[in-house]
Design an enzyme around this catalytic site. Structure first.
Site, mmCIF file in Angstrom:
data_model
loop_
_atom_site.group_PDB
_atom_site.id
_atom_site.type_symbol
_atom_site.label_atom_id
_atom_site.label_comp_id
_atom_site.label_asym_id
_atom_site.label_seq_id
_atom_site.Cartn_x
_atom_site.Cartn_y
_atom_site.Cartn_z
ATOM 1 N N CYS A 132 0.248 3.168 2.299
ATOM 2 C CA CYS A 132 -0.715 3.090 3.393
ATOM 3 C C CYS A 132 -0.006 2.773 4.716
ATOM 4 C CB CYS A 132 -1.800 2.068 3.070
ATOM 5 S SG CYS A 132 -3.285 2.208 4.106
ATOM 6 N N HIS A 241 -3.490 4.411 -2.069
ATOM 7 C CA HIS A 241 -3.079 3.219 -2.816
ATOM 8 C C HIS A 241 -3.116 3.504 -4.316
ATOM 9 C CE1 HIS A 241 -2.996 -0.216 0.102
ATOM 10 N NE2 HIS A 241 -3.628 0.677 0.849
ATOM 11 N N GLU A 243 -1.894 1.843 -6.711
ATOM 12 C CA GLU A 243 -2.068 0.618 -7.503
ATOM 13 C C GLU A 243 -3.541 0.228 -7.641
ATOM 14 O OE1 GLU A 243 -2.529 -0.966 -3.428
ATOM 15 O OE2 GLU A 243 -1.301 0.601 -4.357
#
Length: 424
Positions: A132, A241, A243
């Protein structure tokens, strides 16, 4: 295990914290998913606090074997734009601040720290993963530019942030064949999350696009000349993202490629650490391969120890006592490794990655199990009447205990109230 060896076993990944306000105080934090994945694949996260002046003290965080930059506020346009066309009107800026109130501020200290870390990686060849905001920092450090606001300047038809459905929001991106992202995800199109209103405008010349949104916004890029995981080369930015791309109400990832990004990054970090240690401490003679192999085995043992401890603290309470010895390596590492600050150690413990008190925890579980077994054996020999009387007795004791406890709590609260006097 000698203390002097411990700092060379697990590589260190530097991550810069993000500042926010909580209870009228500044608080620094890093998303726990990042830390969890870094530890899972065999590295230690070293958190650099977002504090004024830290950019001048980065040498104190050495050795640095990898850098992960993720999340944060807008990057100050002064770092990337001198084009008048990039300047938005005051009314447009006001509208952006209103729409993106949690992000549309700048943080000069965080900008300085992360840009300096990025340039350090570029000069030394340290593996770098930008998520990001981190991908935007990397692009700027290499000469690229950003959109100050995608909605205003790109005139997009893709929603890159949905505050009403923050973690659940997804939009489609096209994955470019022949890139690492294509290998990891194995699909031509994937649905990714999105939490941003800035984005890459002009991609730095050294980078190759890995993923594009339907509005043409770059969602992933890397430098093919600095990408060889086995040799410790990794330079990549992802606007989304991975994760946090997880199924609703679960820790299961949307795609196998999501954790793969972190896995490959840590592989490169480990390879870079080995390369640097070999340059700094060259081994001579026939003992070199043996020493390297011993160090790798120690690293695997410690990583396994962290993994067992995480299972123990998070979800599993049926861990066999035979696993207790496997926890000792991790406990010794945390006891001896001065490379970890108290703040970093506390973060590891919160994640369930610390193993320092795992032995006592296992002993407590064992004792509890033994008591429960003994109680069951005794009660199985009791009559129905005896069991009913026993149950009635414990119900009564529960009521009495609750009443006494409430009185004691009320008394303690009164006793600690300033300005009152008590006579006993």
């Amino acid at each position: 295990m000698a203390s002097s060896d411990l700092s060379t076993i697990l590589p260190r990944v530097v991550i810069v914290s993000r500042r926010c306000v909580r209870k009228n105080k500044f608080v620094d934090f890093v998303g726990e998913y990042h830390l969890d994945l870094i530890i899972r694949y065999g590295a230690v996260p070293v958190i650099v606090p977002r504090v004024a002046g830290v950019h001048l003290l980065l040498e104190s965080f050495e050795p640095i074997h990898g850098v992960l930059l993720c999340e944060g506020e807008d990057i100050d346009p002064s770092h990337y734009s001198s084009d008048p066309a990039d300047v938005l009107s005051p009314s447009e800026l006001d509208e952006i601040r209103l729409t993106h109130s949690s992000d549309a501020t700048t943080d000069s200290s965080k900008d300085s720290i992360e840009l300096r870390l990025s340039r350090l990686c570029l000069s030394r060849g340290i593996p770098f993963l930008g998520i990001c905001r981190g991908s935007q920092i990397l692009n700027i450090a290499c000469g690229g530019t950003l959109y100050c606001d995608v909605g205003k300047q790109l005139r997009h038809f893709v929603e890159h942030v949905d505050y009403g459905n923050y973690d659940g929001h997804r939009h489609e991106v096209e994955v470019v064949e022949g890139t690492p992202l294509s290998e990891w995800f194995g699909e031509k199109e994937i649905m990714v999350n999105s939490y941003h209103h800035q984005g890459v405008k002009r991609l730095a010349e050294r980078f190759r696009v890995m993923a594009l949104a339907k509005d043409g916004l770059v969602e992933g890029f890397y430098d093919p000349e600095v990408f060889d995981v086995e040799k410790g080369k990794f330079l990549m930015g992802l606007q989304f993202h991975p994760e946090r791309m997880r199924k609703n109400g679960s820790d299961e990832f949307d795609y196998p490629g999501c954790p793969r990004a972190y896995q490959e990054f840590v592989k490169a970090v480990i390879a870079y650490q080995k390369k640097v240690n070999g340059d700094i401490n060259p081994k001579v003679g026939s003992s070199s391969p043996k020493l390297d192999q011993e160090m790798e085995e120690k690293r695997k043992v410690i990583v396994r120890s962290f993994s067992i401890a995480k299972d123990l603290y998070d979800v599993r309470h049926d861990l066999p006592i035979s696993k207790q010895s496997d926890l000792e390596a991790g406990a010794e590492f945390l006891e001896s490794n001065t490379a970890l600050s108290l703040q970093q150690e506390k973060r590891l413990k919160q994640m369930g990655a610390t193993v320092r008190n795992s032995t006592s925890y296992l002993q407590m579980l064992k004792k509890k199990q033994e008591r429960e077994t003994m109680a069951r054996n005794i009660m199985s020999k009791m009559s129905v009447v005896q069991l009913s009387e026993l149950l009635s007795f414990y119900n009564m004791m529960g009521v009495v205990c609750t009443e006494v406890l409430e009185r004691k709590i009320a008394f303690d609260q009164l006793k600690n109230t300033p300005g009152d006097s008590f006579y006993y």
